[in-house]
Design a protein around this motif. Sequence first.
Motif, PDB file in Angstrom:
ATOM      1  N   TRP A   1      -0.653   5.809   6.523  1.00  0.00           N
ATOM      2  CA  TRP A   1      -0.889   4.159   6.417  1.00  0.00           C
ATOM      3  C   TRP A   1       0.006   3.696   7.510  1.00  0.00           C
ATOM      4  CZ3 TRP A   1      -4.486   0.914   4.780  1.00  0.00           C
ATOM      5  CH2 TRP A   1      -4.199  -0.511   4.730  1.00  0.00           C
TER       6      TRP A   1
ATOM      7  N   MET B   1     -16.332   3.372  -5.869  1.00  0.00           N
ATOM      8  CA  MET B   1     -15.850   4.408  -4.795  1.00  0.00           C
ATOM      9  C   MET B   1     -14.809   5.299  -5.386  1.00  0.00           C
ATOM     10  SD  MET B   1     -18.014   4.229  -2.296  1.00  0.00           S
ATOM     11  CE  MET B   1     -17.201   5.845  -1.176  1.00  0.00           C
ATOM     12  N   SER B   2     -13.897   4.514  -6.131  1.00  0.00           N
ATOM     13  CA  SER B   2     -12.834   5.552  -6.721  1.00  0.00           C
ATOM     14  C   SER B   2     -13.508   6.430  -7.739  1.00  0.00           C
ATOM     15  CB  SER B   2     -11.800   4.555  -7.685  1.00  0.00           C
ATOM     16  OG  SER B   2     -12.547   3.898  -8.585  1.00  0.00           O
TER      17      SER B   2
ATOM     18  N   GLY C   1     -15.876   9.238  -2.659  1.00  0.00           N
ATOM     19  CA  GLY C   1     -14.666   8.485  -2.411  1.00  0.00           C
ATOM     20  C   GLY C   1     -13.562   9.352  -2.556  1.00  0.00           C
TER      21      GLY C   1
ATOM     22  N   PRO D   1       0.965  -1.086   0.099  1.00  0.00           N
ATOM     23  CA  PRO D   1       0.061  -0.124   0.050  1.00  0.00           C
ATOM     24  C   PRO D   1       0.719   1.144   0.082  1.00  0.00           C
ATOM     25  CG  PRO D   1      -0.680  -1.549   1.581  1.00  0.00           C
ATOM     26  CD  PRO D   1       0.552  -2.100   1.301  1.00  0.00           C
ATOM     27  N   ILE D   2       2.066   1.144   0.604  1.00  0.00           N
ATOM     28  CA  ILE D   2       2.994   2.543   0.718  1.00  0.00           C
ATOM     29  C   ILE D   2       3.564   2.655  -0.761  1.00  0.00           C
ATOM     30  CG2 ILE D   2       4.931   3.476   1.732  1.00  0.00           C
ATOM     31  CD1 ILE D   2       4.070   2.563   4.641  1.00  0.00           C
TER      32      ILE D   2
ATOM     33  N   PRO E   1       0.222   6.913   2.215  1.00  0.00           N
ATOM     34  CA  PRO E   1       1.308   6.134   2.705  1.00  0.00           C
ATOM     35  C   PRO E   1       1.730   6.557   4.303  1.00  0.00           C
ATOM     36  CG  PRO E   1       1.800   6.888   0.558  1.00  0.00           C
ATOM     37  CD  PRO E   1       0.582   7.702   0.915  1.00  0.00           C
TER      38      PRO E   1
ATOM     39  N   ILE F   1     -17.125  -1.186  -3.823  1.00  0.00           N
ATOM     40  CA  ILE F   1     -15.750  -0.889  -3.446  1.00  0.00           C
ATOM     41  C   ILE F   1     -14.980  -0.058  -4.401  1.00  0.00           C
ATOM     42  CG2 ILE F   1     -13.747  -1.172  -2.387  1.00  0.00           C
ATOM     43  CD1 ILE F   1     -14.805  -3.318  -0.753  1.00  0.00           C
ATOM     44  N   ASP F   2     -14.989  -0.735  -5.885  1.00  0.00           N
ATOM     45  CA  ASP F   2     -14.265  -0.182  -6.745  1.00  0.00           C
ATOM     46  C   ASP F   2     -14.929   0.934  -7.297  1.00  0.00           C
ATOM     47  OD1 ASP F   2     -11.896  -1.518  -6.980  1.00  0.00           O
ATOM     48  OD2 ASP F   2     -12.554  -3.169  -8.156  1.00  0.00           O
TER      49      ASP F   2
ATOM     50  N   TRP G   1     -10.856   8.152  -0.326  1.00  0.00           N
ATOM     51  CA  TRP G   1     -10.243   6.714  -0.110  1.00  0.00           C
ATOM     52  C   TRP G   1      -8.800   6.331  -0.716  1.00  0.00           C
ATOM     53  CZ3 TRP G   1     -13.231   1.928  -0.023  1.00  0.00           C
ATOM     54  CH2 TRP G   1     -14.362   2.237   0.639  1.00  0.00           C
ATOM     55  N   PRO G   2      -8.243   7.157  -1.462  1.00  0.00           N
ATOM     56  CA  PRO G   2      -6.759   6.601  -1.870  1.00  0.00           C
ATOM     57  C   PRO G   2      -5.720   6.846  -0.471  1.00  0.00           C
ATOM     58  CG  PRO G   2      -7.750   8.311  -3.571  1.00  0.00           C
ATOM     59  CD  PRO G   2      -8.592   8.489  -2.218  1.00  0.00           C
ATOM     60  N   ILE G   3      -4.992   5.700  -0.458  1.00  0.00           N
ATOM     61  CA  ILE G   3      -4.152   5.451   0.775  1.00  0.00           C
ATOM     62  C   ILE G   3      -3.165   6.464   0.635  1.00  0.00           C
ATOM     63  CG2 ILE G   3      -2.446   4.156   1.713  1.00  0.00           C
ATOM     64  CD1 ILE G   3      -4.329   1.492   0.826  1.00  0.00           C
TER      65      ILE G   3
ATOM     66  N   LEU H   1      -9.914   2.147   3.019  1.00  0.00           N
ATOM     67  CA  LEU H   1      -9.134   1.187   3.833  1.00  0.00           C
ATOM     68  C   LEU H   1      -8.566   1.636   4.757  1.00  0.00           C
ATOM     69  CD1 LEU H   1      -8.044  -1.013   0.874  1.00  0.00           C
ATOM     70  CD2 LEU H   1     -10.074  -1.267   2.180  1.00  0.00           C
TER      71      LEU H   1
ATOM     72  N   SER I   1      -5.879   0.673  -2.834  1.00  0.00           N
ATOM     73  CA  SER I   1      -6.930   1.552  -2.031  1.00  0.00           C
ATOM     74  C   SER I   1      -8.347   1.079  -2.303  1.00  0.00           C
ATOM     75  CB  SER I   1      -7.107   3.049  -2.799  1.00  0.00           C
ATOM     76  OG  SER I   1      -5.547   3.697  -2.285  1.00  0.00           O
ATOM     77  N   TYR I   2      -8.511   0.346  -3.087  1.00  0.00           N
ATOM     78  CA  TYR I   2     -10.146  -0.331  -3.606  1.00  0.00           C
ATOM     79  C   TYR I   2     -10.110  -1.887  -3.151  1.00  0.00           C
ATOM     80  CZ  TYR I   2     -10.133   4.608  -4.592  1.00  0.00           C
ATOM     81  OH  TYR I   2     -10.160   5.830  -4.627  1.00  0.00           O
ATOM     82  N   ALA I   3     -10.915  -2.254  -4.029  1.00  0.00           N
ATOM     83  CA  ALA I   3     -11.237  -3.766  -3.823  1.00  0.00           C
ATOM     84  C   ALA I   3     -10.072  -4.794  -3.847  1.00  0.00           C
ATOM     85  CB  ALA I   3     -12.135  -4.267  -5.121  1.00  0.00           C
TER      86      ALA I   3
ATOM     87  N   PRO J   1       0.133   3.093  -3.763  1.00  0.00           N
ATOM     88  CA  PRO J   1      -1.167   3.219  -3.028  1.00  0.00           C
ATOM     89  C   PRO J   1      -2.188   3.364  -3.863  1.00  0.00           C
ATOM     90  CG  PRO J   1       0.237   5.198  -3.002  1.00  0.00           C
ATOM     91  CD  PRO J   1       1.071   3.942  -3.682  1.00  0.00           C
TER      92      PRO J   1
END
Lengths: 118, 84, 906
Positions: free
Chosen positions: C242, C226-227, C232, B39-40, C239, C223-224, C235-237, C67, B47-49, B43
């Motif tokens: 995290w 949401m992008s 959404g 994820p890092i 880092p 979930i997909d 939503w993007p992580i 997530l 981020s999704y499914a 990302p």
Amino acid sequence: MSVDVLLIEDEPSIAEAVRFILTRDGWGCEQWPEGTGALERIRALAPRMLILDLMLPGRSGAEILADLRADPALAALPVLLLSARGTANLPPGADRVLPKPFANADLRAVVRELLEQA
Amino acid sequence: MRLRPPRLFLGRTAYRRRRLAEATRLVPVLFAALVLIPPIWLPQHFSYARGAVWLAVAWALAIAATAALHRALGRPSAEDEDDA
Amino acid sequence: MTPESLVAASVAYVALMFLLAHAADRAAAAGRWRWMDRPVIYTLSLSVYCSAWTFYGAVGYASRSGLEFLTIYLGPGIVFSGAWWGLRRLVRVARMHRVTSIADLISSRFGKSAGLAALVTLIGVMAATPYIALQLQSVSMALSAFATPEHALPRNVSVWVALGLAAFAILFGTRNLAVDERHHGVVIAIAVEAVVKLAAFVAVGVFVIWGIADGPADVLARIDRMSVSAGGEGWPINPERWFTLILLSGAAVMVLPRMFHVLVVEASDEDRLRQAGWAFPAYLALMSFLVLPIAVVGADILPKGANPDLYVLDLPLSQGREALATLVFLGGFSSAMSMVVVSAIALSTMMANHWLVPLWLRLRQAALAGPARAPEDLGTLMLNARRLAILAIIGAGWLYHRMSGGTSALAAMGTVAFSGMAQVLPALVAGLLWRGATRRGAIAGVVGGTLIWTLLVFLPSLGLLAQPAMPAGIDPFAGAVLLALAVNLLLLVLISLMDFPEPAERLQSLSFVHAVAPDAAPGDGAPAVQPEALLTLAGRLWGNDHALETFRRAAESQGKGGYLPDLTPRFLADFERLLAGTVGAATAAALMTRVGGRGGVTVSDLMEVAGEASRAREDNRRLENTSAELARTAAMLRESNEKLTALSAQKDAFLGQISHELRTPMTSIRAFSEFLMEPDLPTEERARFAGIIHDEAGRMTRLLDDLLDLSVLEAGKARLKPGVFNLHDLIERALASAGAAASGRDFAIRRNIAAEHLPVITDQDRLLQVLINVITNARKYCSAEAPQIRIDCRRSPDGGTEIDIADNGPGISAGNQALIFEKFARLNDPARAGGAGLGLAICKEIMEFLGGSIAYLPGQGGACFRISLPPRPRAGRKMMKMRRVKPFGNLCMACCAKVVMDSRGL
């Protein structure tokens, strides 16, 4: 009335018996019931002789006797020791010893002898 | 303080237990790597499914591995006390 | 479903939990805890990690930030997958030192520093206040989801919730001052609530996945989507968030006061981590992966304005599933309740042990040093301090909730708390892994990190300061937390490297890092303390029975009888750790110094320990065991030798005494009977003298009776005449006859009449004899100004009866306590006793004859005897008797012979 005999004895009935005997013979008699303060009592009353029980509450007769003999003023005081533990292992320094139980006649004789010496 | 001398050689059971205990140390390291690095690093892909499935699988593996190792270790025996 | 009926349901639910906790506490008290003491209960109790934040906030968090919410559960997942070497070490070391809280652990590791403990407590309280507020808020928020215009929310719900939870925490968290700080009732209640939480969440999750959506594939598709959807954008992580959040949650599962409490303090051994190591992550995984479908489906089908924190309730409500919604509400209520109760218990222990008690000790310098003239109940004081602390903590949470107005999103409050407590992490990890970490280093690190956290995270979260400005592209929260932790760690390492720690601290660091049991601090070879003073202290903390039992066991393990063990360094160290289990390490050390005058440890003492340790390393284990065995035998031999020496010295004295006792009345009898023989004695004198003779003859008879009694009992020839009697009647009779016998002084008798009405099966005359003897002794020897006698009766756990008879006199010195029950022993002046010193010896023989015992209880502020009766007199005594030496019959003969022989000489 002057004090001839100071009796240091914790058992009240024995003290009463001794007093009864000595008073009838005409001696002045005082009693002190424990070892603590006995020496002070002796100094205050200045009796002519001492009847001392061995087992006493506070200080024992043997300790009192030792103090007595160590004190120049009192070293010569005649002492009759009463012992309820037989006659073995007695402390030194007593003039006479009577084991308990004693005959009244013996007590009278010893007291008279000691007081006449004094 | 009672520090016992480390024994130089162990019997078969104790030896296996030592290695199993070492394996348990590996699990969190691997699991952390699986959870942290993708994820890092990427990302946008995690981020999704896909990320959810990836994390679920990684975690399920870690749980299964821990359970298996802990079961294999069994109750601690007296011999294995200075494993720390 | 109206809010009112929900409130009623919650009240019923809380009542159920009360009953459950109460039943569990009672079972534990009755020794039936074992079946509940299972790894699965422990695992479930760990779920207190999933507070109402998980229940409501996680869904909101997921719908806002995707997530990222998983980080809160992945951290603990990673930590627990390494449970075998990480957590197990933590639990083992903490249990070894009988640690009561995270603050206590840190303080204990760093030289039992009271300052560090107070500091960690402060962080704990600061971090917990918003967190508790969050729980209260979530409950009232959940209620509001059910509110409709015609059924408004009852007013002040949160006050009642707070009060109810405080009552629960006080009732079950401060019931007694346990030595090991475990709360069985609370743990069972949490475990059950964990099941309710999980069931509720699984039910709603299943309903959402298969009832609303079309199975897992549909959820993944949503979930997909949401992008590209409007909701959404979070939503993007990110880092750095995290990483930071996984780090924080991993730390939180160890250092949050409530987690530390269930993970470490309530653990009965470290082996249950084998199960918890995988089962707890499984619980977390199940909960957290059910969050996602609820979040995405909620965002899809609920109106745009709906609060994401309430999706978990709104989804079933929107589909008309009221029963499911009620279950969910109870699940959320469970998670709030267990979190608040455990937090309150953990934090109140910290506040009481590390704030209030040290303060009290400082204010009352002399209070503990003196003998127990008016025993101060330290235990009650400690418990009240904790109750006060619970009210303060929950009250503060409620106040925060009122003041913040319940606006901020739940998740933010939780991460603030996590990042605050995480400032303890560097000290914890370094303390367990690095012997060089020092107290000053830890304090500097914690203070530095906490300051930065307060300025950059805590105050901005309250809206009191602006969000810190971070370099572009770095998340302000993650940046601030990483900065605080980095400064914390840097200060800890740098200052520790330059420091030279105190010897006591070095001992502790060795013990923590190598997980070896701490031996005694070597500095106290010849302590000035009396075991009795320690017993008094322990009694004030734990209650008398427990303290006596502890001391009796310690004495037993040294091979000694009675209640007073030798003050070996090992015993002192163990005792200090037991104390630490109740009041924390720093306070325990202070108490030991105060009561025992235990001095500090010096560097040369440490060097000595090092020398001993290297020598010990050469010895093998068998030698160690053998020498322990030898030492115990030696202690036993030494004790019996001491006893024999003392006895033989006393035997000679006793022979003289028997002689004295017989001759004294004989002297009077002889003298007065000679008077009676004189014919001219007045009649009244005659009568009086005859009376004296009569009395003295009676006295001789009594002595001879005693001697005979004793020899009959010793020879095992006494006959038992058992019957059923009311103990109250026996005590009445004993008091009456002891009162008649003793002269003069007025005694205040303190008794609990109601407790005395106990049926006992025993030999009434024999028991009466013992009671009279003990009460008469108390009357004789108690020299207090306002003398009093206290009589306590009760049933013992084995169905027997215990009678404690205590006075407020000077008591019996420790050296004499071993002798008083021996024949020939008389401690005081012979004349005052008026007996031959046989009374207690006879009592002891009688009690053995009745199958019970009589013992001297030290440290009760006077002489105190405990008479214990078995449920019924025991048979088979004869056998026991056979093995015993019986010198007494012969001795009696010797005495009589001696008296007779001496008398014959006249």
